[in-house]
Design a protein around this motif. Structure first.
Motif, PDB file in Angstrom:
ATOM      1  N   GLY A 102     -31.775 -27.502  45.050  1.00  0.00           N
ATOM      2  CA  GLY A 102     -30.608 -26.934  45.715  1.00  0.00           C
ATOM      3  C   GLY A 102     -29.517 -27.957  45.924  1.00  0.00           C
ATOM      4  O   GLY A 102     -28.326 -27.665  45.732  1.00  0.00           O
ATOM      5  N   LEU A 103     -29.896 -29.174  46.296  1.00  0.00           N
ATOM      6  CA  LEU A 103     -28.892 -30.224  46.489  1.00  0.00           C
ATOM      7  C   LEU A 103     -28.249 -30.627  45.170  1.00  0.00           C
ATOM      8  O   LEU A 103     -27.045 -30.880  45.097  1.00  0.00           O
ATOM      9  N   GLU A 104     -29.063 -30.683  44.112  1.00  0.00           N
ATOM     10  CA  GLU A 104     -28.500 -31.021  42.795  1.00  0.00           C
ATOM     11  C   GLU A 104     -27.479 -29.978  42.359  1.00  0.00           C
ATOM     12  O   GLU A 104     -26.403 -30.316  41.839  1.00  0.00           O
ATOM     13  N   ARG A 105     -27.792 -28.706  42.567  1.00  0.00           N
ATOM     14  CA  ARG A 105     -26.849 -27.648  42.204  1.00  0.00           C
ATOM     15  C   ARG A 105     -25.579 -27.725  43.060  1.00  0.00           C
ATOM     16  O   ARG A 105     -24.467 -27.474  42.568  1.00  0.00           O
ATOM     17  N   SER A 106     -25.741 -28.059  44.324  1.00  0.00           N
ATOM     18  CA  SER A 106     -24.591 -28.177  45.217  1.00  0.00           C
ATOM     19  C   SER A 106     -23.689 -29.318  44.784  1.00  0.00           C
ATOM     20  O   SER A 106     -22.451 -29.180  44.757  1.00  0.00           O
ATOM     21  N   VAL A 107     -24.282 -30.449  44.418  1.00  0.00           N
ATOM     22  CA  VAL A 107     -23.494 -31.600  43.965  1.00  0.00           C
ATOM     23  C   VAL A 107     -22.720 -31.244  42.698  1.00  0.00           C
ATOM     24  O   VAL A 107     -21.527 -31.551  42.565  1.00  0.00           O
ATOM     25  N   GLU A 108     -23.381 -30.583  41.757  1.00  0.00           N
ATOM     26  CA  GLU A 108     -22.706 -30.236  40.510  1.00  0.00           C
ATOM     27  C   GLU A 108     -21.573 -29.246  40.745  1.00  0.00           C
ATOM     28  O   GLU A 108     -20.529 -29.309  40.084  1.00  0.00           O
ATOM     29  N   TRP A 109     -21.761 -28.330  41.694  1.00  0.00           N
ATOM     30  CA  TRP A 109     -20.711 -27.341  41.998  1.00  0.00           C
ATOM     31  C   TRP A 109     -19.478 -28.055  42.537  1.00  0.00           C
ATOM     32  O   TRP A 109     -18.364 -27.793  42.097  1.00  0.00           O
ATOM     33  N   TRP A 110     -19.688 -28.999  43.461  1.00  0.00           N
ATOM     34  CA  TRP A 110     -18.549 -29.736  44.016  1.00  0.00           C
ATOM     35  C   TRP A 110     -17.960 -30.712  42.991  1.00  0.00           C
ATOM     36  O   TRP A 110     -16.748 -30.912  42.947  1.00  0.00           O
ATOM     37  N   ARG A 111     -18.808 -31.308  42.159  1.00  0.00           N
ATOM     38  CA  ARG A 111     -18.305 -32.238  41.158  1.00  0.00           C
ATOM     39  C   ARG A 111     -17.316 -31.529  40.214  1.00  0.00           C
ATOM     40  O   ARG A 111     -16.277 -32.089  39.827  1.00  0.00           O
ATOM     41  N   ALA A 112     -17.625 -30.283  39.866  1.00  0.00           N
ATOM     42  CA  ALA A 112     -16.755 -29.520  38.968  1.00  0.00           C
ATOM     43  C   ALA A 112     -15.409 -29.204  39.606  1.00  0.00           C
ATOM     44  O   ALA A 112     -14.437 -28.950  38.899  1.00  0.00           O
ATOM     45  N   ARG A 113     -15.366 -29.213  40.932  1.00  0.00           N
ATOM     46  CA  ARG A 113     -14.136 -28.847  41.647  1.00  0.00           C
ATOM     47  C   ARG A 113     -13.356 -30.049  42.150  1.00  0.00           C
ATOM     48  O   ARG A 113     -12.210 -29.903  42.578  1.00  0.00           O
ATOM     49  N   LEU A 114     -13.958 -31.221  42.121  1.00  0.00           N
ATOM     50  CA  LEU A 114     -13.233 -32.422  42.542  1.00  0.00           C
ATOM     51  C   LEU A 114     -12.748 -33.219  41.338  1.00  0.00           C
ATOM     52  O   LEU A 114     -12.133 -34.248  41.517  1.00  0.00           O
TER      53      LEU A 114
END
Length: 296
Positions: free
Chosen positions: A284-296
Motif C-alpha cells: 500500500g505504501l509503495e502504491r501511494s508513493v508511486e501515485w504521488w511521484r506521478a503527480r509531483l
C-alpha cells in the motif's frame, strides 16, 4: 442494487465506485463539484448542505445508500463546527432516502467515536464519550440512523473506519505529507512515532464498505486491518521506498499526550462477512508513493 454514493469524488468514495461497478450494480454518485470520470457511473451535482434532498432522491429512486460525504476544514476537522452542519444534512438525507422507499443504508463512521481514555483493541460494543466534536457528531449520526431505520423499516449499518491511507488521501495527513516532503527532497518532521495505529489501504476500505452494503448486517462494524503498527515504522518504510531515509526527522514534532498509545480495530464482525484485506502495508505504501511521484 441501485446504489447512491455520496462523497463519490472524495478519498474513499473514488475507490468505492469501481468496486460497485465490478459488482454489477447501477451506480449513482452525488458530487458537490468535480464529478468522477468513470464510465458507468451516473453523476448528480449537488451540495448536500443546501440541496433539496427529497426532490433529488425522488429523481434517482435508489434502493441502497452509501453515505461517505463529510467535508470539514483540513487540520481542523476534530473541532470544526461544520461537523454539526454535516450531521444535520446526513439526517435529512436519511429521511429523504426512507421517503422514496430505500431499503438499506450504510454510513461512514470513525474510530474517533470510541472513548480514547484507554489504549488497545476497540470492539463495536465498546461505548463511551468521544473526545472530539467530530467523533461526537459521527456517533450521534449512527445512533439516530439506527432509530430512523427501526421506525421507517430501513436496514442501517455504519462502517467505523480506523486509519485509511492510499492514493487521493488529503495531502495534510501523515502518509502523504511525509511522501511529498521526501519526494521533493525536503526534511519530513514527525513525532517520535511510538504510538501504534491500525492503518488500512484505501482500496481495502472500499471493498469493506461494499461488502457491508451487500450484506444484511446492521449496526456498527469496524473497518481496519485488525493489527496495529508503530507510526515510526510507517514513516521509516516511506523513507526506504522513496530512497530518502536521511530526510526523516523522527522526534522533531511533539507527541500528543491526550491520545491513546494504541488504537486497533477488532474486525471480527467484518471478517465474518467474508472480507479480507488484499494489500500489505508495504504494498500500500509503495502504491501511494508511486501515485504521488506521478503527480509531483
Amino acid at each position: 442494487m441501485k446504489v447512491l454514493v455520496t462523497g463519490a469524488s472524495g478519498f474513499i468514495g473514488s475507490h468505492v465506485l469501481p468496486v460497485l461497478l465490478r459488482g454489477g450494480h447501477e451506480v449513482h454518485a452525488i458530487c458537490r463539484a468535480t464529478a468522477p470520470a468513470l464510465q458507468g457511473v451516473q453523476t448528480h451535482t449537488a451540495d448536500l448542505l443546501t440541496a433539496d434532498l427529497p426532490a433529488l432522491l425522488e429523481s434517482i429512486q435508489p434502493t441502497h445508500l452509501l453515505h461517505l460525504a463529510w467535508d470539514v476544514p483540513p487540520g481542523k476537522f476534530w473541532t470544526a463546527e461544520e461537523n454539526i452542519a454535516w450531521l444535520d444534512a446526513s439526517i435529512r438525507l436519511l429521511q429523504a432516502f426512507a421517503g422514496v422507499g430505500g431499503r438499506r443504508s450504510v454510513g461512514a463512521g470513525t474510530c474517533a467515536e470510541y472513548e480514547w481514555s484507554r489504549s488497545g483493541l476497540f470492539r463495536e460494543s465498546d461505548c463511551g464519550t468521544p473526545a472530539t466534536l467530530y467523533g461526537a457528531c459521527k456517533s450521534s449520526l449512527g445512533t439516530i440512523a439506527a432509530r430512523l431505520g427501526e421506525q421507517d423499516g430501513l436496514e442501517v449499518a455504519t462502517g467505523r473506519v480506523f486509519f485509511p491511507y492510499g492514493p487521493r488521501e488529503p495531502r495534510e495527513r501523515l502518509v502523504p505529507s511525509v511522501i511529498r516532503s521526501l519526494l521533493r527532497g525536503e526534511p519530513a518532521g514527525c513525532t517520535d512515532g511510538r504510538q501504534s495505529r491500525d492503518y488500512i489501504y484505501a482500496e481495502d476500505v472500499a471493498a469493506a464498505f461494499v461488502t457491508l452494503l451487500e450484506s444484511d448486517c446492521v449496526g456498527a462494524v469496524n473497518i481496519g486491518s485488525g493489527a496495529g503498527i508503530a507510526v515510526r515504522e510507517i514513516v521509516t518504510a516511506i523513507g526506504e521506498i522513496t530512497g530518502r531515509p536521511e530526510l526523516l526527522r523522527l522526534g522533531a514534532l511533539p507527541s500528543k499526550t491526550d491520545e491513546p498509545a494504541e488504537i486497533v480495530a477488532d474486525v471480527s464482525r467484518l471478517r465474518a462477512l467474508g472480507w479480507q484485506p488484499r494489500h500489505s502495508l508495504r504494498e500500500g505504501l509503495e502504491r501511494s508513493v508511486e501515485w504521488w511521484r506521478a503527480r509531483l
